[in-house]
Design a protein around this motif. Structure first.
Motif, PDB file in Angstrom:
ATOM      1  N   PRO A  88       0.799  -1.238   0.000  1.00  0.00           N
ATOM      2  CA  PRO A  88       0.000   0.000   0.000  1.00  0.00           C
ATOM      3  C   PRO A  88       0.832   1.288   0.000  1.00  0.00           C
ATOM      4  N   GLU A  89       1.883   1.341   0.774  1.00  0.00           N
ATOM      5  CA  GLU A  89       2.688   2.565   0.828  1.00  0.00           C
ATOM      6  C   GLU A  89       3.405   2.822  -0.505  1.00  0.00           C
ATOM      7  N   ARG A  90       3.914   1.754  -1.104  1.00  0.00           N
ATOM      8  CA  ARG A  90       4.589   1.917  -2.404  1.00  0.00           C
ATOM      9  C   ARG A  90       3.578   2.275  -3.494  1.00  0.00           C
ATOM     10  N   ALA A  91       2.381   1.695  -3.437  1.00  0.00           N
ATOM     11  CA  ALA A  91       1.328   2.017  -4.411  1.00  0.00           C
ATOM     12  C   ALA A  91       0.950   3.496  -4.305  1.00  0.00           C
ATOM     13  N   ARG A  92       0.838   3.999  -3.073  1.00  0.00           N
ATOM     14  CA  ARG A  92       0.531   5.410  -2.860  1.00  0.00           C
ATOM     15  C   ARG A  92       1.625   6.290  -3.463  1.00  0.00           C
ATOM     16  N   ARG A  93       2.873   5.895  -3.253  1.00  0.00           N
ATOM     17  CA  ARG A  93       4.016   6.651  -3.781  1.00  0.00           C
ATOM     18  C   ARG A  93       4.028   6.630  -5.308  1.00  0.00           C
ATOM     19  N   VAL A  94       3.742   5.482  -5.901  1.00  0.00           N
ATOM     20  CA  VAL A  94       3.673   5.383  -7.362  1.00  0.00           C
ATOM     21  C   VAL A  94       2.592   6.323  -7.886  1.00  0.00           C
ATOM     22  N   ALA A  95       1.424   6.347  -7.250  1.00  0.00           N
ATOM     23  CA  ALA A  95       0.338   7.237  -7.685  1.00  0.00           C
ATOM     24  C   ALA A  95       0.783   8.697  -7.598  1.00  0.00           C
ATOM     25  N   GLU A  96       1.467   9.063  -6.526  1.00  0.00           N
ATOM     26  CA  GLU A  96       1.971  10.435  -6.377  1.00  0.00           C
ATOM     27  C   GLU A  96       2.967  10.778  -7.487  1.00  0.00           C
ATOM     28  N   LEU A  97       3.895   9.860  -7.751  1.00  0.00           N
ATOM     29  CA  LEU A  97       4.901  10.104  -8.794  1.00  0.00           C
ATOM     30  C   LEU A  97       4.255  10.217 -10.179  1.00  0.00           C
ATOM     31  N   LEU A  98       3.258   9.381 -10.443  1.00  0.00           N
ATOM     32  CA  LEU A  98       2.578   9.452 -11.736  1.00  0.00           C
ATOM     33  C   LEU A  98       1.834  10.774 -11.884  1.00  0.00           C
ATOM     34  N   ASP A  99       1.203  11.245 -10.808  1.00  0.00           N
ATOM     35  CA  ASP A  99       0.555  12.558 -10.849  1.00  0.00           C
ATOM     36  C   ASP A  99       1.573  13.656 -11.149  1.00  0.00           C
ATOM     37  N   GLU A 100       2.733  13.555 -10.509  1.00  0.00           N
ATOM     38  CA  GLU A 100       3.787  14.554 -10.726  1.00  0.00           C
ATOM     39  C   GLU A 100       4.285  14.507 -12.175  1.00  0.00           C
ATOM     40  N   LEU A 101       4.533  13.290 -12.676  1.00  0.00           N
ATOM     41  CA  LEU A 101       4.991  13.144 -14.062  1.00  0.00           C
ATOM     42  C   LEU A 101       3.963  13.680 -15.034  1.00  0.00           C
ATOM     43  N   ALA A 102       2.701  13.384 -14.800  1.00  0.00           N
ATOM     44  CA  ALA A 102       1.649  13.878 -15.687  1.00  0.00           C
ATOM     45  C   ALA A 102       1.659  15.403 -15.712  1.00  0.00           C
ATOM     46  N   GLY A 103       1.821  16.012 -14.553  1.00  0.00           N
ATOM     47  CA  GLY A 103       1.893  17.477 -14.488  1.00  0.00           C
ATOM     48  C   GLY A 103       3.068  18.045 -15.252  1.00  0.00           C
ATOM     49  N   LEU A 104       4.177  17.327 -15.243  1.00  0.00           N
ATOM     50  CA  LEU A 104       5.384  17.803 -15.898  1.00  0.00           C
ATOM     51  C   LEU A 104       5.437  17.511 -17.400  1.00  0.00           C
ATOM     52  N   LEU A 105       4.890  16.352 -17.798  1.00  0.00           N
ATOM     53  CA  LEU A 105       5.081  15.911 -19.180  1.00  0.00           C
ATOM     54  C   LEU A 105       3.873  16.075 -20.095  1.00  0.00           C
ATOM     55  N   LEU A 106       2.690  16.191 -19.529  1.00  0.00           N
ATOM     56  CA  LEU A 106       1.502  16.298 -20.385  1.00  0.00           C
ATOM     57  C   LEU A 106       1.164  17.762 -20.613  1.00  0.00           C
ATOM     58  N   PRO A 107       0.792  18.094 -21.854  1.00  0.00           N
ATOM     59  CA  PRO A 107       0.470  19.504 -22.146  1.00  0.00           C
ATOM     60  C   PRO A 107      -0.770  19.966 -21.393  1.00  0.00           C
TER      61      PRO A 107
END
Length: 137
Positions: A118-137
Motif C-alpha cells: 500500500p505505501e509503495r502504491a501510494r508513492r507510485v500514484a503520487e509520482l505518476l501525478d507529478e509526471l503527468a503534471g510535468l510531461l503532459l500539455p
C-alpha cells in the motif's frame, strides 16, 4: 534511466491504462481497433483516410477495423454533407458513454493491483501525478 527502460516503462503504463479504461466486454478488441476507436473519439466526424494518416496504420487495416467496430455498434457512419462520396465516422453514443465512465475511474485500484504494498502504491500514484503534471500539455 536509458531508452530501453523508458520504452518498457511506457509499455507498462500503457498496459495499466488499458486495464483501467477497457471494459471487460471489449477485451476482444485488438490493439489496432482500440487505437481506431481512440482516434475517432478524439476526432469525431472523421474519415478512414484521416484515421490512417493520424495512426500510421495501413488504409486496409483501418477499413477492416472500422467495419468490425461498426458491426459491434462502437462506431457510426454518415455521409459527408460536403461530399456525399465520403463517409464520416463517429463513436456511438453508447460507446462514448462507456468510455467516459471508464476514464473517470480513479487509477489507484489498478496501481494497487500492480504494486501490492500500500505505501509503495501510494508513492507510485503520487509520482505518476507529478509526471503527468510535468510531461503532459
Amino acid at each position: 534511466m536509458d531508452g530501453v527502460q523508458l520504452l518498457r516503462l511506457g509499455k507498462r503504463l500503457t498496459d495499466l491504462g488499458r486495464e483501467m479504461i477497457i471494459d471487460p466486454a471489449s477485451e476482444h478488441l485488438t490493439p489496432g481497433e482500440i487505437a481506431v476507436v481512440a482516434d475517432v473519439y478524439r476526432h469525431p466526424a472523421t474519415s478512414v483516410r484521416d484515421i490512417q494518416a493520424r495512426t500510421g496504420f495501413a488504409q486496409s487495416h483501418v477499413s477492416v477495423s472500422v467495419a468490425r467496430l461498426r458491426e459491434r455498434g462502437l462506431l457510426e457512419a454518415a455521409a459527408d454533407p460536403l461530399d456525399g462520396r465520403r463517409t464520416l465516422l463517429t463513436v456511438s453514443e453508447w460507446a462514448r458513454r462507456t468510455i467516459r465512465e471508464h476514464v473517470a475511474r480513479p487509477a489507484e485500484p489498478v496501481i494497487a493491483k500492480a504494486v501490492p504494498e500500500p505505501e509503495r502504491a501510494r508513492r507510485v500514484a503520487e509520482l505518476l501525478d507529478e509526471l503527468a503534471g510535468l510531461l503532459l500539455p
